[in-house]
Design an enzyme around this catalytic site. Structure first.
Site, PDB file in Angstrom:
ATOM      1  N   GLN A  11      47.645  45.225  38.851  1.00  0.00           N
ATOM      2  CA  GLN A  11      46.639  44.831  39.838  1.00  0.00           C
ATOM      3  C   GLN A  11      45.247  44.840  39.193  1.00  0.00           C
ATOM      4  OE1 GLN A  11      47.195  43.834  43.118  1.00  0.00           O
ATOM      5  NE2 GLN A  11      45.032  43.365  43.131  1.00  0.00           N
TER       6      GLN A  11
ATOM      7  N   ASP B 144      53.212  37.606  38.048  1.00  0.00           N
ATOM      8  CA  ASP B 144      51.959  36.903  38.319  1.00  0.00           C
ATOM      9  C   ASP B 144      51.884  35.538  37.635  1.00  0.00           C
ATOM     10  OD1 ASP B 144      50.098  37.749  40.103  1.00  0.00           O
ATOM     11  OD2 ASP B 144      49.068  39.127  38.759  1.00  0.00           O
TER      12      ASP B 144
ATOM     13  N   LYS C 247      51.169  43.810  49.469  1.00  0.00           N
ATOM     14  CA  LYS C 247      52.283  43.352  48.623  1.00  0.00           C
ATOM     15  C   LYS C 247      53.526  44.212  48.862  1.00  0.00           C
ATOM     16  CE  LYS C 247      49.199  41.365  45.180  1.00  0.00           C
ATOM     17  NZ  LYS C 247      48.385  41.592  44.001  1.00  0.00           N
TER      18      LYS C 247
END
Length: 288
Positions: free
Chosen positions: A99, A122, A55
């Site tokens: 995460q 997200d 990422k």
């Protein structure tokens, strides 16, 4: 003979990254800063570390500043909540992501609720999921949004088609079903308690599999000419101890039946990261 065409997520993700890089380059002078994404990781799960590195690399490529933090495993809920609060207030940060998975003593849902909905990179905050249910504009869950973008790129018709989603997680299955419904497909959600799965999948024009079980879907479960999207990522080890990544479908057999299929790796995975970047840039562009 292989008849299925590949839905190449890797190539499309590269194209999206180029588009985002151009958008950032033209907007930066007006906004006065690059977009910022903060990825918070707790502990040292090797798979998570790899995802976070990927990422951050993708961010660098398109011109997004990374504000990531890596916390030791023992970090308390209160410390991470305080960090999220700081990032919510930070004008240079447009996207925040925790995460997963987290160490067991932490409450992932409570942390997710702490993220400001307009910085929810997200797309999993209840406010953004609610907007998806209501078909209102908002940040969308990355993996299903990536699947939709892939289907759009290959001009796969969805209106009136029979779509089957296997898996009902809040990460993929539920938002995936809602997005297909929004595109006017007829949607069935199947899961671990579904009876006679084969009969259901054999009628699917679009089959999306997201359960994390290697080779769950075999060739005889797929309708000839169907579009099969494999969201699963499983690491399997052969007798000589060599491991490789596979999805949830019997890829070699299904390529002889389906019209389109996503490879693993190189299908949905790169699209998830591309949508994460896109969500961050969407939040950033609101500053214009």
């Amino acid at each position: 003979m292989e008849i299925a065409k590949r839905l190449d997520g890797k190539a499309l993700a590269t194209k999206i990254q180029q588009e985002l890089a151009e958008k950032i380059a033209t907007s930066q002078a007006k906004i006065g800063r690059p977009p910022g994404l903060a990825v918070l990781m707790v502990g040292d799960n090797p798979a998570s570390a790899t995802y976070v590195r990927n990422k951050e690399k993708a961010c660098t490529k398109v011109g997004i500043a990374s504000y990531g933090r890596h916390f030791p495993s023992q970090t308390s809920q209160a410390e991470i909540e305080a960090e999220i609060e700081k990032l919510n207030q930070n004008d240079r940060v447009d996207g925040i992501l925790v995460q997963l998975p987290l160490p067991e003593h932490l409450d992932a849902i409570a942390l997710l609720h702490k993220i400001a909905p307009d910085k929810d990179a997200d797309g999993l905050h209840p406010v953004n999921l609610g907007k998806l249910v209501r078909e209102e504009p908002g940040l969308r869950s990355c993996t299903p949004a990536g699947v939709m973008r892939l289907l759009e790129e290959y001009k796969i018709p969805l209106i009136g088609k029979q779509a089957v989603v296997i898996g009902r997680s809040i990460l993929v299955g539920k938002p995936m079903a809602l997005m297909l419904l929004e595109a006017n497909a007829t949607v069935i959600i199947a899961h671990s308690s579904t009876q006679d799965l084969k009969t259901i999948t054999q009628n699917a024009d679009i089959l999306v599999v997201a359960v994390g079980i290697p080779n769950l879907i075999t060739a005889e479960m797929v309708k000839p000419g169907a579009v099969v999207v494999d969201v699963g990522i499983n690491r399997v080890t052969n007798n000589s101890g060599k491991s490789r990544l596979v999805g949830d479908i019997d890829f070699a057999a299904i390529t002889n039946v389906a019209e389109y299929v996503t490879p693993v790796p190189g299908g949905v995975g790169p699209m998830t990261v591309a949508m994460l970047l896109q969500n961050t840039v969407s939040s950033y562009l609101r500053n214009l």
